[in-house]
Design a protein around this motif. Structure first.
Motif, short mmCIF file in Angstrom:
data_model
loop_
_atom_site.label_atom_id
_atom_site.label_comp_id
_atom_site.label_asym_id
_atom_site.label_seq_id
_atom_site.Cartn_x
_atom_site.Cartn_y
_atom_site.Cartn_z
N LEU A 213 46.97 63.96 -18.39
CA LEU A 213 47.41 63.71 -17.01
C LEU A 213 47.18 64.93 -16.12
CD1 LEU A 213 50.81 61.93 -17.70
CD2 LEU A 213 48.57 60.89 -17.37
N ALA A 214 46.63 64.70 -14.96
CA ALA A 214 46.41 65.77 -13.99
C ALA A 214 46.37 65.12 -12.61
CB ALA A 214 45.09 66.48 -14.28
N GLU A 215 46.46 65.91 -11.60
CA GLU A 215 46.44 65.39 -10.23
C GLU A 215 45.20 64.52 -10.05
OE1 GLU A 215 46.95 68.44 -7.17
OE2 GLU A 215 46.21 66.93 -5.74
N GLY A 216 45.41 63.30 -9.59
CA GLY A 216 44.31 62.41 -9.31
C GLY A 216 44.00 61.41 -10.42
N THR A 217 44.57 61.62 -11.62
CA THR A 217 44.34 60.68 -12.73
C THR A 217 44.91 59.29 -12.39
OG1 THR A 217 44.77 62.53 -14.25
CG2 THR A 217 44.74 60.33 -15.22
N SER A 218 44.17 58.25 -12.74
CA SER A 218 44.70 56.89 -12.63
C SER A 218 45.63 56.65 -13.80
CB SER A 218 43.56 55.87 -12.70
OG SER A 218 42.80 55.93 -11.52
N ALA A 219 46.79 56.13 -13.54
CA ALA A 219 47.76 55.92 -14.62
C ALA A 219 48.65 54.73 -14.28
CB ALA A 219 48.60 57.19 -14.79
N TYR A 220 49.50 54.37 -15.21
CA TYR A 220 50.46 53.29 -14.97
C TYR A 220 51.87 53.85 -15.15
CZ TYR A 220 46.46 50.24 -15.75
OH TYR A 220 45.23 49.63 -15.67
N ALA A 221 52.77 53.43 -14.31
CA ALA A 221 54.20 53.67 -14.54
C ALA A 221 54.69 52.46 -15.32
CB ALA A 221 54.93 53.80 -13.22
N VAL A 222 55.23 52.68 -16.50
CA VAL A 222 55.68 51.57 -17.34
C VAL A 222 57.21 51.64 -17.44
CG1 VAL A 222 55.53 50.52 -19.63
CG2 VAL A 222 53.53 51.68 -18.66
N ILE A 223 57.85 50.58 -17.00
CA ILE A 223 59.33 50.58 -16.91
C ILE A 223 59.86 49.24 -17.41
CG2 ILE A 223 61.31 50.94 -15.37
CD1 ILE A 223 59.16 51.97 -13.27
N LYS A 224 60.80 49.30 -18.35
CA LYS A 224 61.45 48.06 -18.81
C LYS A 224 62.31 47.50 -17.69
CE LYS A 224 63.59 49.70 -22.29
NZ LYS A 224 64.62 49.67 -23.32
N SER A 225 62.32 46.19 -17.55
CA SER A 225 63.09 45.59 -16.46
C SER A 225 64.59 45.86 -16.63
CB SER A 225 62.82 44.09 -16.37
OG SER A 225 62.98 43.48 -17.61
N SER A 226 65.05 46.06 -17.85
CA SER A 226 66.49 46.34 -18.02
C SER A 226 66.83 47.79 -17.67
CB SER A 226 66.93 46.02 -19.45
OG SER A 226 66.16 46.77 -20.37
N ASP A 227 65.81 48.60 -17.39
CA ASP A 227 66.06 49.98 -16.95
C ASP A 227 66.00 50.12 -15.43
OD1 ASP A 227 66.54 51.02 -19.46
OD2 ASP A 227 64.45 51.56 -19.82
N VAL A 228 65.80 49.02 -14.75
CA VAL A 228 65.79 49.06 -13.28
C VAL A 228 67.14 48.56 -12.77
CG1 VAL A 228 64.65 48.23 -11.18
CG2 VAL A 228 63.30 48.60 -13.26
N MET A 229 67.84 49.40 -12.07
CA MET A 229 69.10 48.99 -11.44
C MET A 229 68.81 48.63 -9.99
SD MET A 229 71.50 51.95 -13.09
CE MET A 229 70.12 53.13 -13.05
N VAL A 230 69.72 47.91 -9.39
CA VAL A 230 69.56 47.51 -7.99
C VAL A 230 70.76 48.03 -7.21
CG1 VAL A 230 69.23 45.58 -6.40
CG2 VAL A 230 68.31 45.43 -8.72
N ALA A 231 70.51 48.60 -6.05
CA ALA A 231 71.61 49.09 -5.22
C ALA A 231 71.42 48.60 -3.79
CB ALA A 231 71.66 50.60 -5.25
N ILE A 232 72.51 48.54 -3.07
CA ILE A 232 72.43 48.22 -1.63
C ILE A 232 73.22 49.28 -0.87
CG2 ILE A 232 72.11 45.71 -1.86
CD1 ILE A 232 75.16 45.47 -1.30
N ASP A 233 72.96 49.40 0.43
CA ASP A 233 73.68 50.40 1.24
C ASP A 233 75.13 49.96 1.42
OD1 ASP A 233 72.06 52.59 1.91
OD2 ASP A 233 70.84 51.32 3.24
#
Lengths: 69, 69, 69, 69, 69, 69
Positions: free
Chosen positions: B49-69
C-alpha cells in the motif's frame, strides 16, 4: 455526543429492511457509494431511520480491512 | 478471492502512516469521503500500500453502526 | 448524536494512560465496577478525556460475551 | 478458563429473550447498571442462562468506545 | 469459566512476540494450521503464555468471515 | 483479492445451515478442527457455499482471544 470511533461518515438512508430481530440499513455516502449496516430492529426504530433520513455511518478504524486485487 | 463481508468499497489510498506495529491507512471512497483503517504494519507492507494505490475498504455490515444528530 | 449501539453506559474517567498510538481509558460505571477501553491516542485527546471527565462507555451488544464459572 | 479479554465483569442475568437463532441477554453489573449481550440461542442454552444466574460480561477493551456529551 | 463464544479451539503456543503494548501470539491448532492473535502484553503476561503452553484460541462466530478463490 | 486480515485459513465447508437472515457455516480446518462462522444468508448464497466447497476462514488477529485452563 462525540465518539472515539474514527470514522463518522455523513450519509443518507437509502433503504431499511426490518427483520424479526435485526434491521439492514443501506446508507449512501456519496452517489453510487453505499455501505450496509446490520443493527438491531429496536435501534433502527428508536433512531427513526427511514428512506431519506440523514444519518452517519460510524465505523471503528480497526474494523476496516484493506484489500487489493 | 471473494469474501463474505458485505461491504467491499473501491477506493484509492490517500496516505499510509507506518507505526512500530500498526499502520494507519486513509482510503478515499469518493472525493471528500475518506475512511481510516488501522491494520498491521506487516499487512500494509505485504499488500504494497502506498499513496495512489487502488484498494478496497472491506467492512462487515455488523461493524457499521448508525447514528443521527 | 444518538447511536445504534445498544449499550451507552454513563461513567466517569478514572485513568487515561497515553501510549505512542493508543490510549487505555479506565471508566468507572459504578463504585467498584470498571471497564477498560483502548482507543486511539488521537481520539482520547480530541475528546479531552482526563481523570474525572464524565463519559460514556459505548459497546455493541454483539461485542458482549457471556461467561459462567 | 482464564481469557485475554480485559473486561470480565461480574453480573447477574436479569432477562433472557430467546429468538430463533440469537438470544438477547440483559446482565446487571450493579443496581441500575445493565449491559445487553446478543449471543447465539445455542450458547445461551448451553450456558444455562436464566433470570438470576450469576454470570460475567466479557468484553475486549478494543470493543469499548468512549463518548462524551 | 465457560464462555458464549462459539469457537474455543485447543492449541499450543508456538511463539509470543512482545511489543510495547500488544503481544502477537501464534497458536498452532494442528500441524501446519496456525492462527495469530493480537492481545495486550499485559494479558499475555498475566496468562503466562510462552512457547509450548497449552491454550485455546477463542473466536466469536460472527468474527469469522468466509472467502472463496 | 488479497486482504489485510492476518488469518486466512484453508478449509472445507462441512455444513451450511441457512436461517431467515443469517447462515451458520461450519468449516473444517484439519481433521477434527472446526470453526463456525455466522455470515449473512445472502453472502452464503452469493459465495455458493455448500458441503464440500473449498473455502477460507478469514479472521482478523485482533478478533482472536487466547484462554488457558
Amino acid at each position: 455526543m462525540k465518539i472515539s470511533a474514527r470514522n463518522t461518515l455523513k450519509s443518507t438512508v437509502k433503504q431499511v429492511i426490518l427483520g424479526a430481530v435485526n434491521a439492514e440499513v443501506i446508507l449512501e455516502l456519496a452517489p453510487g457509494v453505499e455501505v450496509t449496516a446490520i443493527i438491531t430492529k429496536e435501534s433502527a426504530e428508536s433512531l427513526g431511520l427511514a428512506e431519506g433520513t440523514s444519518a452517519y455511518a460510524v465505523i471503528k478504524s480497526s474494523d476496516v480491512m484493506v484489500a487489493i486485487d
